[in-house]
Motif scaffolding. Structure first.
Motif, PDB file in Angstrom:
ATOM      1  N   ALA A 149      -3.527   8.346  30.343  1.00 62.74           N
ATOM      2  CA  ALA A 149      -2.672   7.207  29.984  1.00 62.74           C
ATOM      3  C   ALA A 149      -3.006   6.702  28.586  1.00 62.74           C
ATOM      4  CB  ALA A 149      -2.850   6.086  31.002  1.00 62.74           C
ATOM      5  N   PHE A 150      -4.308   6.635  28.272  1.00 65.30           N
ATOM      6  CA  PHE A 150      -4.724   6.109  26.970  1.00 65.30           C
ATOM      7  C   PHE A 150      -4.429   7.109  25.860  1.00 65.30           C
ATOM      8  CE2 PHE A 150      -7.767   4.459  30.173  1.00 65.30           C
ATOM      9  CZ  PHE A 150      -7.107   3.270  30.350  1.00 65.30           C
ATOM     10  N   TYR A 151      -4.548   8.391  26.208  1.00 62.16           N
ATOM     11  CA  TYR A 151      -4.175   9.474  25.300  1.00 62.16           C
ATOM     12  C   TYR A 151      -2.688   9.308  24.954  1.00 62.16           C
ATOM     13  CZ  TYR A 151      -4.273  14.499  23.952  1.00 62.16           C
ATOM     14  OH  TYR A 151      -4.233  15.703  23.307  1.00 62.16           O
ATOM     15  N   ALA A 152      -1.879   9.030  25.971  1.00 66.49           N
ATOM     16  CA  ALA A 152      -0.435   8.858  25.772  1.00 66.49           C
ATOM     17  C   ALA A 152      -0.159   7.610  24.942  1.00 66.49           C
ATOM     18  CB  ALA A 152       0.269   8.766  27.118  1.00 66.49           C
ATOM     19  N   PHE A 182      -6.642  -2.019  24.254  1.00 67.67           N
ATOM     20  CA  PHE A 182      -5.969  -3.148  24.894  1.00 67.67           C
ATOM     21  C   PHE A 182      -5.454  -2.749  26.281  1.00 67.67           C
ATOM     22  CE2 PHE A 182      -1.854  -5.323  25.532  1.00 67.67           C
ATOM     23  CZ  PHE A 182      -2.323  -6.611  25.688  1.00 67.67           C
ATOM     24  N   TRP A 183      -4.846  -1.566  26.360  1.00 67.27           N
ATOM     25  CA  TRP A 183      -4.381  -1.092  27.669  1.00 67.27           C
ATOM     26  C   TRP A 183      -5.556  -0.788  28.589  1.00 67.27           C
ATOM     27  CZ3 TRP A 183       0.210  -1.714  29.660  1.00 67.27           C
ATOM     28  CH2 TRP A 183       1.285  -1.941  28.802  1.00 67.27           C
ATOM     29  N   GLY A 184      -6.667  -0.378  27.995  1.00 66.62           N
ATOM     30  CA  GLY A 184      -7.859  -0.146  28.804  1.00 66.62           C
ATOM     31  C   GLY A 184      -8.314  -1.430  29.472  1.00 66.62           C
ATOM     32  N   VAL A 185      -8.283  -2.531  28.709  1.00 66.93           N
ATOM     33  CA  VAL A 185      -8.674  -3.829  29.271  1.00 66.93           C
ATOM     34  C   VAL A 185      -7.666  -4.251  30.346  1.00 66.93           C
ATOM     35  CG1 VAL A 185      -8.984  -6.271  28.731  1.00 66.93           C
ATOM     36  CG2 VAL A 185      -9.889  -4.542  27.202  1.00 66.93           C
ATOM     37  N   LEU A 186      -6.368  -4.017  30.059  1.00 72.37           N
ATOM     38  CA  LEU A 186      -5.339  -4.378  31.041  1.00 72.37           C
ATOM     39  C   LEU A 186      -5.549  -3.636  32.354  1.00 72.37           C
ATOM     40  CD1 LEU A 186      -1.809  -4.729  29.470  1.00 72.37           C
ATOM     41  CD2 LEU A 186      -3.314  -6.450  30.411  1.00 72.37           C
ATOM     42  N   LEU A 187      -5.894  -2.354  32.246  1.00 75.31           N
ATOM     43  CA  LEU A 187      -6.168  -1.592  33.465  1.00 75.31           C
ATOM     44  C   LEU A 187      -7.441  -2.101  34.107  1.00 75.31           C
ATOM     45  CD1 LEU A 187      -6.102   0.836  35.457  1.00 75.31           C
ATOM     46  CD2 LEU A 187      -7.336   2.127  33.754  1.00 75.31           C
ATOM     47  N   GLY A 188      -8.408  -2.465  33.270  1.00 66.72           N
ATOM     48  CA  GLY A 188      -9.706  -2.890  33.786  1.00 66.72           C
ATOM     49  C   GLY A 188      -9.614  -4.105  34.684  1.00 66.72           C
ATOM     50  N   GLY A 207      -2.235   6.021  35.416  1.00 64.75           N
ATOM     51  CA  GLY A 207      -1.824   7.151  34.580  1.00 64.75           C
ATOM     52  C   GLY A 207      -0.374   7.517  34.829  1.00 64.75           C
ATOM     53  N   GLU A 208       0.027   7.515  36.103  1.00 71.01           N
ATOM     54  CA  GLU A 208       1.405   7.867  36.445  1.00 71.01           C
ATOM     55  C   GLU A 208       2.378   6.790  35.972  1.00 71.01           C
ATOM     56  OE1 GLU A 208       2.742  10.871  38.010  1.00 71.01           O
ATOM     57  OE2 GLU A 208       0.870  11.218  36.937  1.00 71.01           O
ATOM     58  N   ILE A 209       1.964   5.513  36.094  1.00 71.02           N
ATOM     59  CA  ILE A 209       2.855   4.414  35.681  1.00 71.02           C
ATOM     60  C   ILE A 209       3.193   4.557  34.200  1.00 71.02           C
ATOM     61  CG2 ILE A 209       2.936   1.924  35.233  1.00 71.02           C
ATOM     62  CD1 ILE A 209       1.302   1.560  37.819  1.00 71.02           C
ATOM     63  N   ILE A 210       2.161   4.791  33.390  1.00 66.80           N
ATOM     64  CA  ILE A 210       2.395   4.929  31.945  1.00 66.80           C
ATOM     65  C   ILE A 210       3.372   6.070  31.676  1.00 66.80           C
ATOM     66  CG2 ILE A 210       1.296   5.593  29.775  1.00 66.80           C
ATOM     67  CD1 ILE A 210       0.297   2.965  30.177  1.00 66.80           C
ATOM     68  N   ARG A 211       3.176   7.189  32.378  1.00 63.44           N
ATOM     69  CA  ARG A 211       4.047   8.352  32.166  1.00 63.44           C
ATOM     70  C   ARG A 211       5.484   8.021  32.574  1.00 63.44           C
ATOM     71  NH1 ARG A 211       5.541  13.136  34.660  1.00 63.44           N
ATOM     72  NH2 ARG A 211       4.715  12.381  36.637  1.00 63.44           N
ATOM     73  N   LEU A 212       5.634   7.344  33.719  1.00 60.81           N
ATOM     74  CA  LEU A 212       6.987   7.022  34.203  1.00 60.81           C
ATOM     75  C   LEU A 212       7.669   6.010  33.290  1.00 60.81           C
ATOM     76  CD1 LEU A 212       6.358   6.930  38.032  1.00 60.81           C
ATOM     77  CD2 LEU A 212       7.607   8.632  36.714  1.00 60.81           C
ATOM     78  N   VAL A 213       6.897   5.057  32.775  1.00 56.62           N
ATOM     79  CA  VAL A 213       7.487   4.094  31.836  1.00 56.62           C
ATOM     80  C   VAL A 213       7.983   4.830  30.596  1.00 56.62           C
ATOM     81  CG1 VAL A 213       6.929   2.209  30.252  1.00 56.62           C
ATOM     82  CG2 VAL A 213       6.220   2.077  32.640  1.00 56.62           C
ATOM     83  N   ILE A 214       7.172   5.768  30.118  1.00 57.74           N
ATOM     84  CA  ILE A 214       7.561   6.526  28.923  1.00 57.74           C
ATOM     85  C   ILE A 214       8.844   7.316  29.198  1.00 57.74           C
ATOM     86  CG2 ILE A 214       6.900   8.457  27.456  1.00 57.74           C
ATOM     87  CD1 ILE A 214       4.025   7.420  27.598  1.00 57.74           C
ATOM     88  N   ILE A 215       8.941   7.911  30.388  1.00 65.62           N
ATOM     89  CA  ILE A 215      10.144   8.691  30.712  1.00 65.62           C
ATOM     90  C   ILE A 215      11.367   7.780  30.802  1.00 65.62           C
ATOM     91  CG2 ILE A 215      11.277  10.028  32.534  1.00 65.62           C
ATOM     92  CD1 ILE A 215       8.630  11.332  33.130  1.00 65.62           C
ATOM     93  N   ASN A 216      11.211   6.601  31.385  1.00 64.25           N
ATOM     94  CA  ASN A 216      12.383   5.787  31.702  1.00 64.25           C
ATOM     95  C   ASN A 216      12.773   4.771  30.627  1.00 64.25           C
ATOM     96  OD1 ASN A 216      13.215   6.654  34.438  1.00 64.25           O
ATOM     97  ND2 ASN A 216      11.065   6.202  34.844  1.00 64.25           N
ATOM     98  N   TRP A 217      11.860   4.461  29.724  1.00 58.86           N
ATOM     99  CA  TRP A 217      12.193   3.486  28.696  1.00 58.86           C
ATOM    100  C   TRP A 217      12.832   4.234  27.514  1.00 58.86           C
ATOM    101  CZ3 TRP A 217       8.190  -0.618  26.604  1.00 58.86           C
ATOM    102  CH2 TRP A 217       8.904  -1.641  25.953  1.00 58.86           C
ATOM    103  N   GLN A 218      14.057   4.682  27.769  1.00 61.10           N
ATOM    104  CA  GLN A 218      14.691   5.615  26.830  1.00 61.10           C
ATOM    105  C   GLN A 218      14.869   5.035  25.430  1.00 61.10           C
ATOM    106  OE1 GLN A 218      17.122   8.534  27.535  1.00 61.10           O
ATOM    107  NE2 GLN A 218      16.623   8.874  29.672  1.00 61.10           N
ATOM    108  N   GLU A 219      15.275   3.748  25.345  1.00 61.06           N
ATOM    109  CA  GLU A 219      15.578   3.173  24.029  1.00 61.06           C
ATOM    110  C   GLU A 219      14.363   3.237  23.104  1.00 61.06           C
ATOM    111  OE1 GLU A 219      16.301  -0.007  26.714  1.00 61.06           O
ATOM    112  OE2 GLU A 219      16.675   2.045  27.315  1.00 61.06           O
TER     113      GLU A 219
END
Lengths: 431, 277
Positions: A149-152, A182-188, A207-219
């Motif tokens: 997720a952080f790599y992404a 920052f996302w690391g802290v949010l996950l923490g 990890g999956e949430i980040i990937r799905l957000v990336i797929i679905n947040w098309q704009e």
């Protein structure tokens, strides 16, 4: 040292394994079913194959049991003669510098072999990711299955900032690291109270949430199409291209595409070494010691007045930041990123590198990344059997060294002499 | 003697669901003295300890800690690590909780975490290797060395704590708690599993902590030879309530204490109590 099991016990283990194989394979291999011409079920038996498989399992079990005895962890201490041992420790002292010098020379030696240079960049990317995750898993003992997720986040941070605002790589690189942290802290925050298996599941979900957000947040992210046309890095403002103000023209040398590859190689090497330096440094600071203490015993940490919340969050943030740097590098190297590059498999691969390397060991992680990524390429010619051979190699390594390639721990401070601490004493952390 | 109390426990209660572990317990510990909390198994001693050191949140009552400078802290309102950090209460555990994969010296360095964190500028100064931090680290190593000397483990400073013998681990845990420079040291059965010689050495160590450093000590202990020898004041608990307190001599002769320890049934104990009071 425990007494070695005798022949009857080995035979018994082999027999039990063969029996399990018989039950499993009797349906999977022994009976072959297919749809017939008119849709009916046809089947036939393959007892020959079944017998050979069971025999292979029987023989294999015996071999593994014998291997366990000869080179297994229980006997390893006594079987290695002292002369060989001192030789090994001599080699051990020089492995890291030798490896570093060799790595520095890779672009010189393999200048004309694009394939090897690309592979080396890939290995170094995973070395860096491994070192980053090592902070979270190896030092703080928090099992993180969603590191990708952080790599992404790092990769998309750079890609979007560079394509939308035209910011240069060198400005975006720290930003990518900060955003990932920052996302690391949010996950923490939500996972602070979780331990072990529960922590692993939530990080996996993250990890999956980040990937799905990336797929679905098309704009914003372009969805499954990804982001393309990501600018290549410049040599501190001087582009590495064929133009008149490019580096080649500036240095009065003939332009070659290899220049950029070599530059990328040294860039990821520098980033990886920065990760390594920071980790080694942090380990010797109070925060690093608190991470390791947290892995050893969280209750004792609290009794000593250590704020376990901030300690865990800094571990997550530090690991995530290095993941973010690696992500930004990945984006600039590829020039194109899509959600497909950030699947769970990547997280699993990086985690496997950390575990195989020996949790907490910097050199071990580097060797493991070389073994895993390099080995993966080495077996490419085997095609379909690649994963099978690779899996078997992993199993053998874990039998031989259950605590990873380099399992012992080096103390962070000493009075008279730094002695390596046996892996039996070091805890693996409970999340 | 009565005025200078470091710890005042007032009507402390702790319930786990329907089970009452501690009820209406009041006692106090005098500064620079050793106070012992004793009682048969299951009397609720460790629960009291966990309430004082922040591992449990009491269901009722008040726990007040008064520092040397007169500052009073309500321990029942602080939680978790803050009791050790702000109120300066250190503790050890019944089942030793060292960091087994770290060396003895590292264990003592972790105990000085908060002081070192400040000195390292919350990592930033330390990361660039500022001289301020290096000096602070040197002082921390000196303090740790001093404690290793006191508990007679200096020659094993660089060995993993997990490799130590049981008695050495106990002593190292006390040294680790002392490296936090506490106002009140809470010891949960420090003599458990020690042989007679080790117990005697432990008594000596605790007395030196009291006399040389002036640290107040609260301890739970089953080993009566240790308790009677070093305690200034003893509180006896049974079934979650206080049944007696006083000097070692007073407690030893108290019929209620004898009844509790001999396991007399309730009517008998009541008879003994009536006869005694």
């Amino acid at each position: 040292m425990k007494a070695k099991p005798g022949v009857p016990s080995i035979l018994k283990t082999a027999f039990v394994n063969a029996l399990i194989a018989l039950v499993l394979f009797s349906l999977m291999v022994g009976i072959r079913t297919e749809a017939g011409a008119s849709g009916q079920l046809t089947y036939w038996t393959r007892f020959g194959e079944l017998a050979s498989l069971v025999a292979a399992v029987f023989g294999g079990s015996i071999v593994i049991e014998l291997l366990r005895q000869w080179i297994g962890p229980s006997g390893a201490e006594k079987l290695v003669p002292p002369a060989v041992k001192s030789g090994m420790s001599f080699i051990g002292r020089y492995v890291a510098p030798a490896l570093l010098i060799f790595t520095l020379l890779v672009p010189v030696i393999f200048y004309n072999q694009r394939y090897i240079l690309d592979l080396a960049i890939l290995v170094l990317t995973y070395v860096m990711l491994g070192w980053g995750l090592n902070v979270v898993v190896g030092l703080a003992g928090l099992l993180d299955l969603g590191y990708v997720a952080f790599y992404a986040v790092g990769a998309y941070s750079y890609a979007l900032l560079a394509t939308n605002f035209g910011w240069s790589f060198w400005v975006c690189l720290p930003l990518a690291g900060i955003l990932a942290a920052f996302w690391g802290v949010l996950l923490g925050f939500p996972v602070l109270r979780l331990r072990g298996d529960y922590l692993a599941i939530v990080t996996l979900a993250f990890g999956e949430i980040i990937r799905l957000v990336i797929i679905n947040w098309q704009e914003l992210t372009g969805g499954p199409n990804g982001v393309s046309g990501i600018p290549r890095p410049s040599f501190f403002g001087i582009p590495l291209d064929n133009s008149d103000d490019g580096l080649a023209a500036w240095l009065h040398i003939e332009y070659s595409t290899t220049h950029r590859i070599v530059f990328l190689f040294y860039l990821i090497l520098a980033l990886a070494l920065l990760t390594n330096w920071a980790t080694i440094r942090l380990r010797r600071l109070p925060i690093g010691r608190a991470w390791e203490a947290l892995r050893e015993d969280e209750v004792a940490c609290r009794a000593l007045g250590i704020n376990t919340t901030t300690t865990k969050l800094t571990a997550f943030a530090t690991g995530a930041m290095f993941g973010g740097f690696a992500g930004a590098f990945f984006a600039t190297r590829q020039g194109f990123i899509s959600p497909e590059s950030f699947t769970f498999q990547e997280s699993a691969l990086v985690l496997a590198i950390v575990v195989l390397g020996g949790m907490g060991s910097q050199l071990g992680v580097a060797l493991a990344a070389l073994t895993m990524i390099g080995g993966f390429e080495l077996f490419r010619s085997l095609e379909t059997y690649r994963m099978l051979v690779f899996g078997m190699a992993m199993v053998l390594i874990m039998i031989w060294r259950p605590r990873g390639l380099i399992g012992h721990r080096a103390p962070t401070v000493y009075l008279t002499k730094a002695q390596a601490i046996s892996s039996d004493l070091v805890k693996e952390g409970h999340g | 003697m009565s005025g200078d109390k470091i710890l005042n426990v007032d009507r402390l209660a702790m319930r786990f669901g329907g089970i009452v572990a501690v009820q209406d317990l009041s006692f106090s510990a005098t500064r620079k003295q050793i106070t012992a909390l004793i009682g048969p198994n299951g009397a609720g001693k460790t629960t009291v300890f966990n309430c004082i050191t922040g591992f449990y949140k009491p269901s009722g009552g008040a726990i007040r800690l008064t520092h040397d400078d007169g500052r009073t802290i309500a321990l029942e309102r602080l939680n978790d690590f803050r009791i050790a950090k702000q109120a300066k209460v250190a503790r050890t555990f019944q089942n030793i909780r060292l960091f087994p994969g770290m060396t003895a010296l590292e264990n003592l360095m972790v105990a000085q975490h908060n002081a070192l964190m400040r000195a390292s500028g919350f990592t930033l100064l330390g990361l660039v290797g500022a001289p301020v931090y290096r000096e602070a680290e040197k002082r921390a190593i000196d303090l740790a060395t001093d404690w290793l000397k006191r508990v007679n483990l200096l020659d094993r400073a660089d060995d993993a704590a997990g490799n130590f013998a049981y008695g050495d681990q106990r002593r190292l845990e006390i040294a680790r708690a002392m490296c936090t420079e506490p106002a009140l040291l809470c010891l949960d059965e420090p003599a458990a599993g020690l042989n007679a010689r080790e117990s005697a050495a432990l008594s000596e160590l605790l007395l030196s902590i009291r006399d040389e450093l002036g640290t107040s000590i609260l301890l739970i202990e089953h080993d009566m030879s240790v308790v009677m020898e070093i305690s200034d004041h003893i509180v006896v608990m049974d079934h979650g309530v206080k049944i007696a307190e006083g000097t070692p001599r007073e407690v030893r002769d108290d019929p209620k204490v004898i009844a509790a320890y001999l396991g007399a049934d309730e009517e008998e104990a009541a008879a003994v109590m009536e006869g005694g009071s």
